[in-house]
Design a protein around this motif. Structure first.
Motif, PDB file in Angstrom:
ATOM      1  N   GLN A  77      32.165 -33.194   3.722  1.00 12.54           N
ATOM      2  CA  GLN A  77      30.933 -33.798   4.467  1.00 12.54           C
ATOM      3  C   GLN A  77      30.227 -32.618   5.035  1.00 12.54           C
ATOM      4  O   GLN A  77      28.940 -32.783   4.990  1.00 12.54           O
ATOM      5  CB  GLN A  77      31.412 -34.651   5.749  1.00 12.54           C
ATOM      6  N   SER A  86      26.236 -32.016   4.191  1.00 16.00           N
ATOM      7  CA  SER A  86      25.229 -32.072   5.374  1.00 16.00           C
ATOM      8  C   SER A  86      24.667 -30.227   5.270  1.00 16.00           C
ATOM      9  O   SER A  86      23.950 -29.977   6.245  1.00 16.00           O
ATOM     10  CB  SER A  86      25.879 -32.138   6.809  1.00 16.00           C
ATOM     11  N   GLU A 120      27.123 -37.393   8.866  1.00 19.31           N
ATOM     12  CA  GLU A 120      27.084 -36.031   8.619  1.00 19.31           C
ATOM     13  C   GLU A 120      27.723 -35.415   9.835  1.00 19.31           C
ATOM     14  O   GLU A 120      27.685 -36.018  11.162  1.00 19.31           O
ATOM     15  CB  GLU A 120      25.581 -35.853   8.653  1.00 19.31           C
TER      16      GLU A 120
END
Length: 321
Positions: free
Chosen positions: A49, A53, A315
């Motif tokens: 993740q 991001s 995010e």
């Protein structure tokens, strides 16, 4: 003929007999296998993740996690080896493969820890200047170069030392005496594989601590977290890798300076201690995710939500200093 001489010499140089310490070594590798696998898999999704991001730190963390997992995958082979009291019956090819991934990923992990430390140091010290070149593509390139560099060196060593990996007693990577080129490579491993990275870590975290302590925008809790993390990284790095490299250096010096009889006496005396320091280095695969992922409250909360809701996670923010 050279292999026969080396095998004969090994039988009289170092006697590796059945010992209770084999159970201790096996236990250490079992712990590293189970906890390392759990922790690295548990933190894999939050790290992905971070990459999604566009967090540069996530690239280093993922590369470190992959290295740790490759490292961990060799553990069952070493558990098997120590369970059979230092007897390798899986063939020389498997011995070479196990050693290649074990040692390669040890130093890949060390260099990636340095990359993470340097990245943190630059962000704290030069927050505006680093924005222009702190991109994920550069981080991927650096990680790739580290993998290629370390694995290439170990491929060369593995090729040149292919006849000395196993002896007549079926000991894997426990053949004595060491050869001249192995002794030389050991000096390189200690110098550029341990001492240089340790110096980089010390300088980086000293710089980070200095900047954070002077900052008025960081509260006491934030400063305490930075201090604990900095001390923890250097301490664990030293505990996991220092004993092994100190004895590795001592063995190489002994090989170059002592006569055969004194050298064999030294090797016999420190053999199982050296085996323990090698096993101790495997615990780094447990500590990496704890230090660089679980220390972040943001990631812990996000990971908890992932497990609780089993839905796509949002995010994440960058790891706090």
């Amino acid at each position: 003929m050279a292999a026969t001489v080396n095998e004969t010499y090994n039988n009289t140089c170092v006697s590796i007999e059945i010992s209770p310490i084999s159970d201790l070594l096996m236990s250490i590798y079992i712990i590293a296998l189970v906890l390392g696998l759990i922790f690295n898999l548990l933190t894999a999704w939050p790290i992905v993740q971070q990459i999604r991001s566009k967090n540069v730190l996530g690239v280093y963390l993922l590369s470190l996690s992959v290295s740790d997992l490759l490292y961990i995958l060799t553990m069952p082979l070493w558990i098997y080896y120590y369970h059979h009291d230092h007897k390798w019956t899986l063939g020389q090819g498997m011995c070479r493969l196990a050693g290649f991934f074990y040692y390669s990923n040890m130093y890949i992990s060390i260099y990636l820890l340095c990359c993470i430390s340097i990245d943190r140091c630059l962000v704290v010290t030069f927050p505006l200047k680093v924005k222009s070149f702190r991109h994920c593509k550069y981080a991927w390139l650096i990680c790739g170069l580290i993998y290629i560099f370390v694995m290439s060196l170990h491929t060369v060593v593995l090729y040149t030392d292919k006849n000395d990996l196993m002896d007549s007693q079926k000991h894997c990577y426990e053949t004595y005496p060491m050869t001249e080129h192995v002794a030389f490579f050991n000096f390189l491993r200690v110098g550029i594989g341990f001492l240089l990275p340790l110096l980089v870590l010390a300088v980086c975290y000293w710089q980070i601590l200095s900047k954070v302590q002077k900052s008025t925008g960081v509260d006491k809790q934030g400063k305490r977290k930075v201090k604990l993390l900095s001390v923890g990284v250097i301490a664990i790095f030293s505990i996991c890798f220092a004993p092994y490299h100190i004895l590795l250096l001592a063995r190489s010096i002994a090989f170059n300076r002592m006569d055969k009889k004194a050298y064999c006496t030294f090797e016999q005396a420190q053999h199982f201690t050296f085996s323990c320091t090698l096993a101790l280095s495997s615990l780094n695969s447990i500590m990496d995710p704890l230090l660089y992922v679980l220390v972040s409250n943001v990631i812990r909360e996000d990971m908890w939500l992932c497990w609780r809701n089993r839905q796509t996670c949002g995010e994440m923010k960058c790891l706090p200093f």
